[in-house]
Design a protein around this motif. Structure first.
Motif, short mmCIF file in Angstrom:
data_model
loop_
_atom_site.label_atom_id
_atom_site.label_comp_id
_atom_site.label_asym_id
_atom_site.label_seq_id
_atom_site.Cartn_x
_atom_site.Cartn_y
_atom_site.Cartn_z
N ARG A 11 23.90 69.83 -47.76
CA ARG A 11 24.13 70.93 -46.83
C ARG A 11 23.72 72.23 -47.48
N SER A 12 23.58 73.28 -46.67
CA SER A 12 23.18 74.58 -47.17
C SER A 12 24.36 75.27 -47.83
N PRO A 13 24.08 76.26 -48.70
CA PRO A 13 25.16 77.07 -49.25
C PRO A 13 25.86 77.84 -48.14
N ARG A 14 26.93 78.49 -48.49
CA ARG A 14 27.68 79.22 -47.48
C ARG A 14 26.80 80.25 -46.79
N ALA A 15 27.05 80.51 -45.52
CA ALA A 15 26.19 81.35 -44.70
C ALA A 15 26.02 82.74 -45.27
N GLY A 16 27.08 83.29 -45.88
CA GLY A 16 27.01 84.66 -46.36
C GLY A 16 26.07 84.85 -47.52
N ALA A 17 25.58 83.75 -48.12
CA ALA A 17 24.72 83.86 -49.31
C ALA A 17 23.29 84.24 -48.96
N HIS A 18 22.93 84.22 -47.67
CA HIS A 18 21.55 84.45 -47.28
C HIS A 18 21.48 85.39 -46.08
N ASP A 19 20.30 86.00 -45.91
CA ASP A 19 20.08 86.82 -44.71
C ASP A 19 19.90 85.90 -43.50
N GLU A 20 19.84 86.52 -42.32
CA GLU A 20 19.80 85.74 -41.08
C GLU A 20 18.57 84.85 -40.99
N ARG A 21 17.38 85.37 -41.38
CA ARG A 21 16.16 84.56 -41.29
C ARG A 21 16.26 83.34 -42.21
N THR A 22 16.78 83.54 -43.42
CA THR A 22 16.91 82.42 -44.34
C THR A 22 17.93 81.40 -43.83
N ARG A 23 19.01 81.88 -43.23
CA ARG A 23 20.01 80.95 -42.69
C ARG A 23 19.42 80.08 -41.59
N ARG A 24 18.50 80.65 -40.80
CA ARG A 24 17.85 79.83 -39.77
C ARG A 24 17.01 78.72 -40.41
N LEU A 25 16.33 79.06 -41.50
CA LEU A 25 15.55 78.04 -42.19
C LEU A 25 16.44 76.94 -42.76
N LEU A 26 17.65 77.31 -43.13
CA LEU A 26 18.57 76.37 -43.75
C LEU A 26 19.43 75.59 -42.76
N GLU A 27 19.61 76.15 -41.56
CA GLU A 27 20.61 75.57 -40.66
C GLU A 27 20.11 75.22 -39.27
N ALA A 28 19.09 75.91 -38.78
CA ALA A 28 18.65 75.70 -37.39
C ALA A 28 17.98 74.33 -37.23
N PRO A 29 17.95 73.78 -36.01
CA PRO A 29 17.30 72.48 -35.78
C PRO A 29 15.88 72.46 -36.34
N VAL A 30 15.52 71.35 -36.96
CA VAL A 30 14.28 71.30 -37.75
C VAL A 30 13.04 71.49 -36.90
N LEU A 31 12.83 70.66 -35.88
CA LEU A 31 11.59 70.72 -35.12
C LEU A 31 11.38 72.06 -34.43
N PRO A 32 12.37 72.58 -33.67
CA PRO A 32 12.14 73.90 -33.04
C PRO A 32 11.86 75.00 -34.06
N THR A 33 12.51 74.92 -35.21
CA THR A 33 12.30 75.96 -36.24
C THR A 33 10.90 75.87 -36.81
N LEU A 34 10.43 74.66 -37.10
CA LEU A 34 9.07 74.50 -37.59
C LEU A 34 8.05 75.02 -36.58
N LEU A 35 8.24 74.68 -35.32
CA LEU A 35 7.28 75.12 -34.30
C LEU A 35 7.32 76.63 -34.12
N ARG A 36 8.53 77.20 -34.19
CA ARG A 36 8.64 78.66 -34.05
C ARG A 36 7.95 79.37 -35.21
N LEU A 37 8.14 78.83 -36.42
CA LEU A 37 7.48 79.42 -37.58
C LEU A 37 5.96 79.30 -37.49
N ALA A 38 5.50 78.16 -36.99
CA ALA A 38 4.06 77.91 -36.97
C ALA A 38 3.34 78.66 -35.86
#
Length: 464
Positions: A11-38
């Motif tokens: 699992r990812s480290p606690r949410a407060g350890a990262h900014d919002e964009r990084t937390r999305r990379l660590l926690e958001a659903p994989v496929l939608p996040t990959l497609l959004r980034l691409a």
């Protein structure tokens, strides 16, 4: 790899350890996040394809000698662009993302600074080398007289100002490492808009602009990268980015350069390896005469169009995989790697359908010669079925790079080159077989590359 993943890190480290964009990379659903980034990167890929096509079109207005000069210089310049973006730049992106995933922003900032420093050093070294040895290199490639003169004029400018290429591509990869794909993509699209407006005006002397001929084409190229570099560095150094390297971060630090070079050098060699693979295939096809060579050259462009699209998607794979690797999120790393592989195989599948179902139509876009079309159709029907496997293999290569392991994937590319060169020479020069046998060798090498990459990544993921 710089920071080993713990065996139980799911699992990812606690949410407060990262900014919002990084937390999305660590926690958001994989496929939608990959497609959004691409998604922004697809616009970037289109801009790069447009850049290559339009630069040749603009120079063609100056006549055959100018076009011949560009044909000699531009492939070398394109290699520099690919090394700075997908070689050393990819190493920067992966190293920065891993540090951010681990919550080490100070380390990530130093890595960004060292990446920019390496880009400046590489630009200076390449400029010095091309200015010193460009003339003999171009003579070896067949340039003489007016062609050589124009090649040197164009080369002196594009390589002399190559620092803009490196600053834009390294800066863009720093931002990609933070999960920001929109700014680099916007910078590249804006740069191409400047190229489209400025290059023809400087070549032909439209309006208030002087008529510079082939030098105008070179200035137009540099303008594209200069605009992109200004946007990327302005965002990166202006305080809006997650990281803001300072002057102190540009002081050479061997320990900070090591994670970048450990990935970046082999990634850069992989770029050269890919170019050499295409060159070997072209040389072998040329043995069968001009018609077969023209057919091969037109047909292989379909495969080459797949590369920038896979690279655009691969940038998202690198950012997301490396961030989660740095955070120790083993299960999520595995999910990202396999999701990316499936999507990339799907991209390859689209090109495979064109190759297998519409080969004549594709060739007809590039030539009206029936014999050339027939030659190209033979290649597409033989090799086309392997394109999904090739797409998957490239995505797996990017994933391995993100984890920090590139030696084994590099060896797979080297094996592909060896199979094409060795098997092709046997088929063409020793057995004197029909060209269809050469195409079977190429297809077999692609299959071996794809299956080899699959085996390599399975082994890497099991060791996490």
């Amino acid at each position: 790899m710089n920071k080993p993943l713990s065996a139980d890190a799911g699992r990812s480290p606690r949410a407060g350890a990262h900014d919002e964009r990084t937390r999305r990379l660590l926690e958001a659903p994989v496929l939608p996040t990959l497609l959004r980034l691409a998604a922004p990167n697809m616009g970037e890929a289109a801009a790069r394809v447009l850049f290559i096509a339009c630069d040749a079109l603009f120079v063609s207005w100056l006549g055959t000698e100018a076009l011949a000069a560009i044909a000699i210089v531009f492939p070398l310049f394109l290699v520099t662009q690919m090394i700075s973006a997908g070689g050393l730049g990819a190493g920067v992106s992966a190293a920065v993302a891993r540090a951010i995933g681990a919550g080490a922003l100070d380390v990530a900032r130093r890595l960004a600074g060292q990446g920019l420093l390496l880009g400046l050093l590489a630009a200076a070294a390449i400029a010095a080398g091309m200015l010193a040895f460009g003339a003999p290199v171009y003579r070896m490639m067949g340039a003489e007289g007016a062609v050589l003169e124009q090649a040197l004029a164009y080369s002196g400018l594009v390589f002399g100002g190559g620092v803009l290429v490196w600053l834009m591509n390294i800066g863009a990869n720093v931002l990609r490492g933070t999960g920001n794909m929109a700014v680099p993509a916007g910078a590249i699209v804006a740069g191409e808009a400047g190229h489209l407006l400025l290059s023809p005006a400087l070549i032909l002397g439209w309006g208030p602009f002087p008529e510079l001929g082939i030098a105008g084409a070179a200035v137009g190229v540099l303008a594209a990268y200069g605009i992109g570099a200004a946007i990327v560095l302005g965002y990166l150094l202006g305080g809006r980015a997650l990281l803001r390297p300072g002057l102190g971060d540009l002081v050479p630090r061997g320990a900070a350069m090591k994670p970048i070079l450990g990935v970046g050098i082999l990634s850069a060699l992989n770029v050269l390896q890919f170019q050499l693979t295409i060159l070997v295939m072209t040389a072998l096809a040329g043995v069968y005469g001009a018609t077969q060579l023209a057919g091969f050259g037109a047909a292989v462009r379909l495969e080459l169009l797949q590369i920038p699209i896979i690279f655009a998607f691969g940038s998202a794979v690198i950012a997301m995989t490396a961030t989660n690797a740095g955070a120790g999120a083993v299960h999520r790393v595995r999910a990202i790697v396999w999701t990316g592989a499936v999507v990339a195989a799907g991209i390859g599948g689209v090109f495979a359908l064109i190759a297998l179902l519409l080969p004549g139509q594709w060739m007809g876009l590039l030539t009206e010669d029936a014999a050339v079309i027939a030659a190209g159709v033979d290649f597409l029907r033989t090799v086309g079925i392997t394109l999904p496997l090739v797409g998957m293999a490239y995505s797996l290569f990017f994933a391995a790079l993100a984890i920090g392991q590139v030696a084994a994937p590099f060896s797979m590319g080297l094996a592909r080159l060896g199979l094409i060169a060795g098997g092709g020479c046997l088929a063409v020069l020793y057995w004197q077989a029909e060209i269809g046998t050469l195409y079977l060798v190429v297809a077999a090498s692609y299959v071996a590359f794809g299956l080899g990459m699959l085996a390599v990544v399975i082994r890497l993921l099991r060791r996490l």
